[in-house]
Design a protein around this motif. Structure first.
Motif, short mmCIF file in Angstrom:
data_model
loop_
_atom_site.label_atom_id
_atom_site.label_comp_id
_atom_site.label_asym_id
_atom_site.label_seq_id
_atom_site.Cartn_x
_atom_site.Cartn_y
_atom_site.Cartn_z
N LEU A 108 2.37 1.61 -3.60
CA LEU A 108 1.31 2.23 -4.14
C LEU A 108 1.23 3.73 -4.30
N GLU A 109 1.35 4.07 -2.91
CA GLU A 109 1.23 5.62 -2.78
C GLU A 109 2.36 6.45 -3.32
N ALA A 110 3.46 5.68 -2.83
CA ALA A 110 4.78 6.51 -3.47
C ALA A 110 4.93 6.47 -4.98
N LEU A 156 -1.50 0.14 -10.05
CA LEU A 156 -1.30 1.57 -9.88
C LEU A 156 -1.93 2.15 -11.27
N GLN A 173 -5.40 2.63 -11.00
CA GLN A 173 -6.07 3.56 -10.17
C GLN A 173 -5.89 5.01 -10.69
N GLN A 174 -4.76 5.06 -11.69
CA GLN A 174 -4.75 6.34 -12.42
C GLN A 174 -5.59 6.44 -13.78
N SER A 187 10.19 11.29 -2.75
CA SER A 187 8.93 12.13 -3.20
C SER A 187 9.53 13.47 -3.81
N ALA A 227 0.73 -1.25 0.09
CA ALA A 227 0.21 -0.03 -0.17
C ALA A 227 0.94 1.26 -0.04
N ALA A 228 2.06 1.40 0.71
CA ALA A 228 2.77 2.45 0.84
C ALA A 228 3.69 2.48 -0.54
N ALA A 286 2.34 6.71 -7.19
CA ALA A 286 1.53 7.38 -7.72
C ALA A 286 2.11 9.09 -7.65
N GLN A 287 3.15 9.27 -6.83
CA GLN A 287 3.51 10.69 -6.83
C GLN A 287 4.91 10.65 -7.71
#
Ligand code: RM4
Ligand code: MN
Length: 390
Positions: free
Chosen positions: A10-12, A353, A356-357, A278, A7-8, A14-15
């Motif tokens: 995926l979040e990273a 990913l 989600q996008q 990030s 999950a982490a 996405a950025q």
């Protein structure tokens, strides 16, 4: 892999953004031959259109670096507006100090103050382009150097370089950065004037906080531990950008991660481990590649995907387990933690990913099916195809 880690990750992911080079979309070649390709962009506007395709199908490539003078246009405001219409923006502005007769014995380091002034003025022009396009990164690769011992005074060249850089730095706006690249050989072979990261860093530290080092993965001697350099520059807070590409022998400019995906993973592992992924960390993940025999847009799509895959694997490293193994001196255990992540098939994670996008899970196939390649080959007739150095 734990669900939390995924999950982490995926979040990273996405950025993360990757910056594309305009020159990847023009014809390029070796010193032996440039093989033209049908449908190649004929001007900077068309290069942006092609780059926007890469962004459309990967979802993570929203900026395009330009090269001055290769991408000179009459109206940069219009070029920036065209980019915005296409959903991308202008990234780093690359200066060019290697294609003028005056620079035979150097540019920013030249013994003749008039030649140095000319090279400094070229950067004023680049900074003007930055203001007109909203770019914040001025990228300098210094081709200066000497071919023979005694040809020039090594120390005097450094002093002249420091002075020239200082004058360029003084022209920057507060939001601008100066990105200083290094290269250990070519076009000169006895002593390049910025051969290594240490020299680049020394100049950046003297200039000030807006000066950062660029690490081109193709600019090191064989066997160099590049991830060590990444770590050290991050430690000094001076890693401004990458020029990603792949090398077998020299500055080959091939698709990043194609020859040594493990090296790319090790680099991204230092990035992730040092909290530099990030956007806030300020590392610009740029590509510096040419596609001489393969089609250009798919070449860029493949490159972006390779960077994403290495990043995803680095994000899956179990950092707590790694730290524990390191703390206990568990040599093989620590190595296993890294290899576990490296050996994970991250393609399903990246497919998630992309879902989600809201883009196709297979960028490469989606682009091939789009008909864009056929359309540009049909429509881009007449005019002159843009080429490397054109
Ligand atoms: C250099 C360096 C620069 C690129 C030029 C064309 O070797 O990699 O980034 O702009 O080549
Ligand atoms: Mn480069």
């Amino acid at each position: 892999m734990t669900t939390d880690l995924r999950a982490a990750a995926l979040e990273a992911l996405a950025q993360q953004t990757i910056e594309l080079p305009s020159w990847a979309f023009g014809n390029s070649g070796t010193r032996f031959k440039v093989f033209g390709q049908p449908g190649v962009a004929r001007d900077p506007f068309e290069k942006l259109e092609d780059a926007a395709q890469v962004h459309r199908y990967t979802g993570v490539a929203p900026r395009v670096s330009l090269h001055v003078p290769w991408d000179l246009v009459d109206d940069f405001g219009k070029l920036a507006a065209h980019a915005a219409d296409l959903g991308v923006s202008i990234g780093a502005i690359n200066s060019n100090l290697f294609q003028d007769d005056d620079y035979r014995l150097g540019s920013l380091t030249h013994a003749d103050p008039d030649v140095r002034q000319k090279a400094i003025d070229h950067h004023a022009q680049c900074i003007d382009v930055m203001r007109r396009t909203g770019s914040t990164d001025l990228k300098i690769w210094l081709p200066d150097g000497t071919n023979y011992p005694g040809q020039d005074d090594l120390r005097a060249r450094q002093d002249r370089l420091a002075d020239s850089l200082q004058q360029i730095y003084a022209m920057l706006d507060p939001e601008h950065r100066l990105l200083l690249e290094y290269k250990f050989f070519e076009p000169y072979f006895y002593a390049m004037d910025i051969p290594d990261w240490g020299t680049s860093l020394v100049h950046c530290l003297a200039l000030g906080e807006q000066a950062m080092v660029v690490l081109d993965t193709g600019h090191h001697a064989p066997g160099t531990n590049i991830e060590f350099i990444v770590m050290q520059l991050l430690r000094a807070k001076r890693l401004g950008a990458f020029d990603f590409n792949s090398r077998n022998y020299a500055d080959d400019d091939l698709i990043v991660g194609s020859a040594d995906p493990f090296q790319l993973f090790r680099i991204m592992n230092e990035i992730v481990g040092n909290d530099a992924l990030s956007p806030a960390a300020g590392v610009n993940f740029m590509l510096d590649q040419c596609h001489n025999i393969e089609p250009k847009i798919p070449g860029q799509i493949r490159s972006v995907m390779n960077v994403q895959e290495a990043t995803a694997k680095a994000l899956l490293v179990d950092r707590a387990a790694l730290a524990a193994a390191q703390q206990h001196g568990d040599v093989l255990g620590a190595n296993n933690v890294l290899m576990d992540a490296y050996n994970t098939d991250v393609r399903p994670l990246l497919a998630l990913l992309r879902e989600q996008q809201g883009i196709d899970t297979d960028p490469y196939a989606a682009y091939a099916a789009s008909g864009y390649q056929e359309r540009i080959a049909r429509e881009r007739v007449g005019g002159t195809q843009a080429g490397w150095g054109a």
